[in-house]
Design an enzyme around this catalytic site. Structure first.
Site, PDB file in Angstrom:
ATOM      1  N   LYS A 223       0.810  -1.225   0.000  1.00 22.34           N
ATOM      2  CA  LYS A 223       0.000   0.000   0.000  1.00 22.34           C
ATOM      3  C   LYS A 223       0.839   1.269   0.000  1.00 22.34           C
ATOM      4  O   LYS A 223       2.029   1.267   0.278  1.00 22.34           O
ATOM      5  CB  LYS A 223      -1.019  -0.047   1.143  1.00 22.34           C
ATOM      6  CG  LYS A 223      -2.194  -0.976   0.753  1.00 22.34           C
ATOM      7  CD  LYS A 223      -3.327  -0.983   1.727  1.00 22.34           C
ATOM      8  CE  LYS A 223      -4.435  -1.917   1.161  1.00 22.34           C
ATOM      9  NZ  LYS A 223      -5.395  -2.292   2.186  1.00 22.34           N
ATOM     10  N   ARG A 258      -3.514 -10.324   4.770  1.00 22.46           N
ATOM     11  CA  ARG A 258      -3.937 -10.282   3.356  1.00 22.46           C
ATOM     12  C   ARG A 258      -2.756  -9.779   2.528  1.00 22.46           C
ATOM     13  O   ARG A 258      -2.297  -8.658   2.738  1.00 22.46           O
ATOM     14  CB  ARG A 258      -5.157  -9.358   3.230  1.00 22.46           C
ATOM     15  CG  ARG A 258      -5.787  -9.333   1.860  1.00 22.46           C
ATOM     16  CD  ARG A 258      -7.019  -8.434   1.851  1.00 22.46           C
ATOM     17  NE  ARG A 258      -7.653  -8.416   0.543  1.00 22.46           N
ATOM     18  CZ  ARG A 258      -7.245  -7.650  -0.465  1.00 22.46           C
ATOM     19  NH1 ARG A 258      -6.221  -6.825  -0.315  1.00 22.46           N
ATOM     20  NH2 ARG A 258      -7.869  -7.713  -1.625  1.00 22.46           N
TER      21      ARG A 258
HETATM   22  N1  HH2 Z   1      -7.488  -3.932   0.842  1.00 22.77           N
HETATM   23  C1  HH2 Z   1      -7.862  -3.926  -0.451  1.00 22.77           C
HETATM   24  C2  HH2 Z   1      -8.971  -4.669  -0.883  1.00 22.77           C
HETATM   25  N2  HH2 Z   1      -9.672  -5.424  -0.015  1.00 22.77           N
HETATM   26  N3  HH2 Z   1     -10.015  -6.232   2.185  1.00 22.77           N
HETATM   27  C3  HH2 Z   1      -9.671  -6.254   3.478  1.00 22.77           C
HETATM   28  N4  HH2 Z   1     -10.361  -6.997   4.352  1.00 22.77           N
HETATM   29  N5  HH2 Z   1      -8.599  -5.527   3.957  1.00 22.77           N
HETATM   30  C4  HH2 Z   1      -7.844  -4.745   3.131  1.00 22.77           C
HETATM   31  O1  HH2 Z   1      -6.905  -4.075   3.631  1.00 22.77           O
HETATM   32  C5  HH2 Z   1      -8.190  -4.692   1.740  1.00 22.77           C
HETATM   33  C6  HH2 Z   1      -9.312  -5.461   1.293  1.00 22.77           C
HETATM   34  C7  HH2 Z   1      -7.091  -3.101  -1.425  1.00 22.77           C
HETATM   35  O2  HH2 Z   1      -6.030  -3.827  -1.966  1.00 22.77           O
HETATM   36  P1  HH2 Z   1      -6.042  -4.575  -3.387  1.00 22.77           P
HETATM   37  O3  HH2 Z   1      -7.087  -5.647  -3.427  1.00 22.77           O
HETATM   38  O4  HH2 Z   1      -4.670  -5.026  -3.658  1.00 22.77           O
HETATM   39  O5  HH2 Z   1      -6.365  -3.447  -4.439  1.00 22.77           O
HETATM   40  P2  HH2 Z   1      -7.682  -2.967  -5.207  1.00 22.77           P
HETATM   41  O6  HH2 Z   1      -8.692  -2.570  -4.200  1.00 22.77           O
HETATM   42  O7  HH2 Z   1      -7.194  -1.823  -6.038  1.00 22.77           O
HETATM   43  O8  HH2 Z   1      -8.181  -4.121  -6.041  1.00 22.77           O
END
Ligand code: HH2
Length: 281
Positions: A223, A258
């Site tokens: 992040k 995660r």
């Molecule tokens: N962060 C993201 C998405 N889902 N769910 C939980 N429970 N906790 C988190 O910190 C979290 C999440 C964002 O990360 P990412 O899936 O890599 O990116 P994007 O939202 O751009 O798909």
């Protein structure tokens, strides 16, 4: 695999760590957008994450990065339709990253066991009753505002206290909808309506969340705050910071991590846990 969903739900008590591998079937996620949009590539990546030691595969079809636009449920389902049933055949636990009950319902029908809702049930009032009816586990995450605008001057007087109070109230909402507390997981929502000091306070303050009596999940993987601290603009070069953040949260009692880089995060957790165990040996 060796880790069951019941093991994961008991991890707040047992302390056992689990890694949730990220599978974004999206064209626009912040770090891996487009890489696994092709269904075949997505399934191959899931296989790799399982081989690397993921206990859970979290499948998302809507980016929630700062500034992102909403994806209608029908399009989210279209994206996961060729992928999720294949991942459910693997030796892993499947989680669906969505705030919409239509998507969660499709995923639960296709073999998912966890609903990971970054809105903690606020976006769609039907999602918690659905999870209750299906006996699904639920991740309740804190977010201030909405992804489109959440990074525009978020403000807290006491970020850890406010996030804790929010999660306590969403746990009560989940219970009122019929989801037993024993099937809930909480998450402070690193990067969701938070500036650098807020993210740091929450990683340091995980111990104030564990006393809610349910497992704590953290998602610092790659992040922006890591880039802000270490000048790592390239999101693919944030593994060291991701591991540091996971280990800090682990020290505070978080049990679910995660992550995009499953093998490296799992190795770091295993070594940190072995060192801690050696203290008592
Ligand atoms: N962060 C993201 C998405 N889902 N769910 C939980 N429970 N906790 C988190 O910190 C979290 C999440 C964002 O990360 P990412 O899936 O890599 O990116 P994007 O939202 O751009 O798909």
């Amino acid at each position: 695999m060796g880790t069951s969903l019941e093991d994961i739900l008991a991890s707040g008590r047992t302390g056992r760590a689990a890694v949730m591998g990220i599978l974004n079937v999206t064209p626009d996620s912040f770090s891996d957008g487009g890489e696994f949009f092709d269904p075949a590539a997505a399934v191959v990546h899931a296989l790799r994450l399982v081989a690397e030691g993921a206990d859970i595969i979290d499948i998302g079809s809507e980016s929630t990065r700062p500034g992102s636009e909403r994806v209608p449920p029908a399009e989210q389902i279209r994206r996961i339709e060729p992928v999720l049933p294949e991942v459910a055949k693997l030796d892993t636990i499947v989680s669906i990253d969505t705030t919409r009950h239509e998507v969660a319902e499709f995923a639960l029908d296709a073999g998912a066991a966890i609903v990971n809702d970054v809105s903690a049930g606020r976006d769609d009032p039907e999602i918690l009753p659905l999870a209750a009816a299906r006996g699904a586990a639920v991740v309740l995450m804190h977010m201030l505002g909405q992804p489109k605008t959440m990074q525009q001057a978020p403000h807290y007087d006491d970020v850890v206290g406010e996030v804790r109070a929010f999660l306590a109230s969403r746990l009560a909402a989940a219970e009122a909808a019929g989801v037993p507390r024993g099937r809930c997981i909480v998450d402070p929502g690193i990067g969701f309506g938070k500036l650098l000091p807020h993210n740091l306070a929450l990683l340091l303050g995980v111990g104030s969340l564990t006393d809610l009596g349910v497992p704590v999940l953290v998602g610092p993987s790659r992040k922006r705050f890591i880039g802000e601290i270490a000048g790592a603009d390239d999101v693919g070069r944030r593994l060291g910071g991701t591991i540091a953040a996971c280990l800090a949260a682990r020290a505070g009692g978080a049990t679910i991590f995660r992550a995009h880089d499953v093998a490296d995060v799992a190795q770091a957790l295993a070594v940190a846990d072995a060192i801690r165990a050696a203290r008592g040996a």
